[in-house]
Design an enzyme around this catalytic site. Structure first.
Site, PDB file in Angstrom:
ATOM      1  N   ASP A  70      -8.055 -82.873  44.354  1.00 20.00           N
ATOM      2  CA  ASP A  70      -7.599 -81.597  43.834  1.00 20.00           C
ATOM      3  C   ASP A  70      -8.793 -80.949  43.139  1.00 20.00           C
ATOM      4  O   ASP A  70      -9.798 -81.611  42.849  1.00 20.00           O
ATOM      5  CB  ASP A  70      -6.424 -81.815  42.861  1.00 20.00           C
ATOM      6  CG  ASP A  70      -5.620 -80.529  42.628  1.00 20.00           C
ATOM      7  OD1 ASP A  70      -4.614 -80.592  41.927  1.00 20.00           O
ATOM      8  OD2 ASP A  70      -6.025 -79.471  43.162  1.00 20.00           O
TER       9      ASP A  70
ATOM     10  N   ASP B  30       1.885 -85.079  47.925  1.00 23.76           N
ATOM     11  CA  ASP B  30       1.310 -86.049  46.983  1.00 23.76           C
ATOM     12  C   ASP B  30       2.175 -86.056  45.730  1.00 23.76           C
ATOM     13  O   ASP B  30       2.735 -85.009  45.358  1.00 23.76           O
ATOM     14  CB  ASP B  30      -0.127 -85.669  46.594  1.00 23.76           C
ATOM     15  CG  ASP B  30      -0.167 -84.776  45.346  1.00 23.76           C
ATOM     16  OD1 ASP B  30      -0.021 -83.544  45.510  1.00 23.76           O
ATOM     17  OD2 ASP B  30      -0.304 -85.328  44.232  1.00 23.76           O
TER      18      ASP B  30
HETATM   19  N1  LIG Z   1      -4.528 -77.307  42.370  1.00 19.12           N
HETATM   20  C1  LIG Z   1      -3.198 -77.367  42.191  1.00 19.12           C
HETATM   21  N2  LIG Z   1      -2.611 -78.556  41.980  1.00 19.12           N
HETATM   22  C2  LIG Z   1      -1.245 -78.590  41.769  1.00 19.12           C
HETATM   23  C3  LIG Z   1      -0.613 -79.833  41.460  1.00 19.12           C
HETATM   24  C4  LIG Z   1      -1.393 -81.148  41.390  1.00 19.12           C
HETATM   25  C5  LIG Z   1      -1.132 -81.946  42.652  1.00 19.12           C
HETATM   26  N3  LIG Z   1      -1.453 -83.381  42.451  1.00 19.12           N
HETATM   27  C6  LIG Z   1      -2.863 -83.645  42.270  1.00 19.12           C
HETATM   28  C7  LIG Z   1      -3.130 -85.106  42.009  1.00 19.12           C
HETATM   29  C8  LIG Z   1      -4.599 -85.354  41.886  1.00 19.12           C
HETATM   30  C9  LIG Z   1      -4.700 -86.489  40.909  1.00 19.12           C
HETATM   31  C10 LIG Z   1      -3.529 -86.352  40.007  1.00 19.12           C
HETATM   32  C11 LIG Z   1      -2.461 -85.611  40.750  1.00 19.12           C
HETATM   33  C12 LIG Z   1       0.755 -79.830  41.209  1.00 19.12           C
HETATM   34  N4  LIG Z   1       1.585 -80.822  40.811  1.00 19.12           N
HETATM   35  C13 LIG Z   1       2.793 -80.240  40.670  1.00 19.12           C
HETATM   36  N5  LIG Z   1       3.895 -80.863  40.246  1.00 19.12           N
HETATM   37  C14 LIG Z   1       3.824 -82.257  39.785  1.00 19.12           C
HETATM   38  C15 LIG Z   1       5.181 -82.528  39.140  1.00 19.12           C
HETATM   39  C16 LIG Z   1       5.252 -83.920  38.658  1.00 19.12           C
HETATM   40  C17 LIG Z   1       4.698 -84.265  37.416  1.00 19.12           C
HETATM   41  C18 LIG Z   1       4.791 -85.574  36.995  1.00 19.12           C
HETATM   42  C19 LIG Z   1       5.445 -86.532  37.776  1.00 19.12           C
HETATM   43  C20 LIG Z   1       5.990 -86.162  39.004  1.00 19.12           C
HETATM   44  C21 LIG Z   1       5.885 -84.861  39.453  1.00 19.12           C
HETATM   45  N6  LIG Z   1       2.796 -78.932  40.967  1.00 19.12           N
HETATM   46  C22 LIG Z   1       1.519 -78.646  41.294  1.00 19.12           C
HETATM   47  C23 LIG Z   1       0.913 -77.427  41.620  1.00 19.12           C
HETATM   48  C24 LIG Z   1      -0.469 -77.404  41.832  1.00 19.12           C
HETATM   49  C25 LIG Z   1      -1.154 -76.145  42.098  1.00 19.12           C
HETATM   50  O1  LIG Z   1      -0.544 -75.062  42.156  1.00 19.12           O
HETATM   51  N7  LIG Z   1      -2.500 -76.188  42.249  1.00 19.12           N
END
Ligand SMILES: Nc1nc2c(CCNCC3CCCC3)c3[nH]c(NCCc4ccccc4)nc3cc2c(=O)[nH]1
Length: 372
Positions: A92, A266
Site C-alpha cells: 500500500d 486484503d
Molecule cells: N491506500 C488505501 N488503503 C486503504 C486501506 C488499507 C488496505 N490494507 C493495506 C494493508 C497494508 C498493510 C496493512 C494493511 C483500507 N482498509 C480499509 N478498511 C480496513 C477495515 C478493517 C480495519 C481493521 C480490521 C479489519 C478491517 N479501507 C481502506 C481504504 C483504503 C484506501 O482508500 N486507500
C-alpha cells in the site's frame, strides 16, 4: 515489455476468474492477500502462508519506512529477500496508515507530513516519495498515494479528497516512470457518491493504470452501502484490468465483492481475529474464548481439508486461547487464512463452472446453518 499482465480466464455475471502473471509468479483471482504489515504475516512462517494457498501477500510502506527504513531494506536486498518470501508482494502507499496511525498529521497539496507513532520522528510522504519507497522495497504491485476519508462525510469533503487523490494519481504515474517489472494501481475514491466515484474512475482511466483499486470503503459504512458503491463502480472500470477492494474483509464481504466484479482483497481480519481466539470455519465464525467449549472434545471441523481443523479438540483450542499461549495465535491464524483461501479457491472453481450464484447460496446457507 510489461512483465505484469492480467488475463481474464472466465466470467459468470459480474464475477471474474483471472490470473495476474508477474516476474515472481502468478496470482490466481479472485485472490485473498494476507497482510504482512511489518514484513511478516504475524505468527506464520512464510512457507506456511504459501501452504494455505496464498499467491501474494501485502507489505506496508508506512510501517517499513519508519522501521527499519526503505533504504535499509533495499540495502539488504529488498523486501522479498529480507523476509524470504519469493512470490509476489503488493504494498500500500502508506497514506491510509498515516491517517489512521500517525500523530500530528499535516496534509497539503504536496503530500502529508507526520510524526512517527513509534519514536515521534518527523516524516513526509508525497506521491513521489511513496513510489520511491515501494520501488526500494522492490514490491511487485504498488499503489498511488491517495487520501481516504471515513464515512459518512459531507459531499464537499468527499469531492475534495477525491480530486486531490486524482491529482496525486497523476503525479504517482509520472514518478512511476513506466517501470516494466512491477505494476502501478490507481485508487478510486469518491465516498458513497456515484457521480464522484464515476468521475474518479474516468479520471484514473485517462491517466492509465495497470490495475484499479477501490478505496474509501470499509471505513465505517454499512455493508449495503459498500455493496451499492461496488455495483455502481465495477461496470465503469476496464474489464481487462484487475480490481482490488482495499481492506476487505470478512468472508461475507468478500463473497459479495466477488459477485460484484472484484478480483483482489486484503484484510488484517483473519490473522487479527485468530490472535483474539476467533476461528473461521465453513459454518461461520466461532469464538473459542467462550467457556461453553471447555469440555468439548469435538474437533473444530472434522470434514475440513485443513488438518489443523481436525487435529485438536475445541476444548484444547479454548485452553490455548484462555491461557494466551503462543500456539493459539499460530494455529488460529493458520486456520483462518486457510479458510479464506478455501473460500476464494471455491469461488474461482465456481466461476469457471458458471455456477457462482449456486456457490454463493450454498456458502451462505452453511454459514446460516452453522452448528457452532
Ligand atoms: N491506500 C488505501 N488503503 C486503504 C486501506 C488499507 C488496505 N490494507 C493495506 C494493508 C497494508 C498493510 C496493512 C494493511 C483500507 N482498509 C480499509 N478498511 C480496513 C477495515 C478493517 C480495519 C481493521 C480490521 C479489519 C478491517 N479501507 C481502506 C481504504 C483504503 C484506501 O482508500 N486507500
Amino acid at each position: 515489455m510489461k512483465q505484469v499482465n492480467f488475463s481474464l480466464i472466465a466470467s459468470d455475471g459480474m464475477a471474474r476468474r483471472g490470473r495476474i502473471d508477474t516476474p515472481r509468479g502468478e496470482i490466481n483471482t479472485p485472490a485473498f492477500m494476507p497482510v504482512g504489515t511489518a514484513g511478516t504475516v504475524k505468527a506464520m512462517y512464510p512457507e506456511q502462508v504459501r501452504e494455505t494457498g496464498a499467491d501474494i501477500l501485502l507489505g506496508n510502506t508506512y510501517h517499513l519506512m519508519l522501521r527499519p527504513g526503505a533504504e535499509r531494506v533495499a540495502g539488504l536486498g529488498g523486501l522479498h529477500t529480507f523476509m524470504d518470501w519469493q512470490r509476489p508482494i503488493l504494498t500500500d502507499s502508506g497514506g491510509f496508515q498515516v491517517m489512521s496511525l500517525a500523530k500530528l498529521r499535516k496534509l497539503t497539496e504536496k503530500g502529508v507530513t507526520f510524526k512517527s507513532h513509534i519514536d515521534g520522528s518527523s516524516h513526509e510522504l508525497t506521491p513521489e516519495r511513496s513510489i520511491e519507497i515501494q520501488t526500494l522495497l522492490d514490491s511487485d504491485i504498488i499503489m498511488q498515494l491517495d487520501e481516504c476519508i471515513a464515512l459518512p462525510a459531507e459531499r464537499k469533503e468527499m469531492e475534495r479528497a477525491m480530486e486531490l487523490s486524482l491529482r496525486w494519481a497523476d503525479r504517482s504515474k509520472t514518478a512511476f516512470n513506466n517501470q516494466a517489472n512491477r505494476a502501478l494501481f490507481g485508487i478510486v475514491q469518491g465516498g458513497d457518491d456515484p457521480e464522484l466515484r464515476a468521475r474518479s474512475a474516468a479520471g484514473l482511466q485517462s491517466i492509465g493504470f495497470d490495475g484499479y483499486s477501490i478505496g474509501g470503503l470499509a471505513v465505517g459504512e454499512p455493508q449495503e452501502v459498500m455493496f451499492r458503491v461496488l455495483s455502481d463502480i465495477t461496470p465503469e472500470l476496464p474489464w481487462d484490468r484487475p480490481r482490488y477492494l482495499m481492506g476487505v474483509g470478512k468472508p461475507d464481504d468478500i463473497l459479495g465483492g466477488i459477485e460484484r466484479g472484484v478480483d483482489m482483497f486484503d484484510c488484517v481480519h483473519p490473522t487479527r481475529a485468530g490472535r483474539h481466539g476467533h476461528a473461521y470455519t465453513r459454518f461461520g465464525v466461532i469464538n473459542l474464548k467462550n467457556a461453553r467449549h471447555k469440555d468439548d472434545h469435538r474437533p473444530l471441523d472434522e470434514a475440513s481439508p485443513n488438518p489443523n481443523c481436525r487435529r485438536w479438540s475445541r476444548a484444547y483450542l479454548h485452553h490455548l486461547v484462555r491461557t494466551e499461549e503462543i500456539l493459539g495465535a499460530m494455529v488460529l491464524s493458520q486456520i483462518n487464512l486457510a479458510y479464506y483461501q478455501e473460500l476464494t479457491a471455491g469461488a474461482r472453481a465456481a466461476i469457471e463452472a458458471g455456477r457462482i450464484s449456486d456457490f454463493a447460496a450454498e456458502t451462505r446457507a452453511a454459514w446460516a446453518a452453522g452448528d457452532l
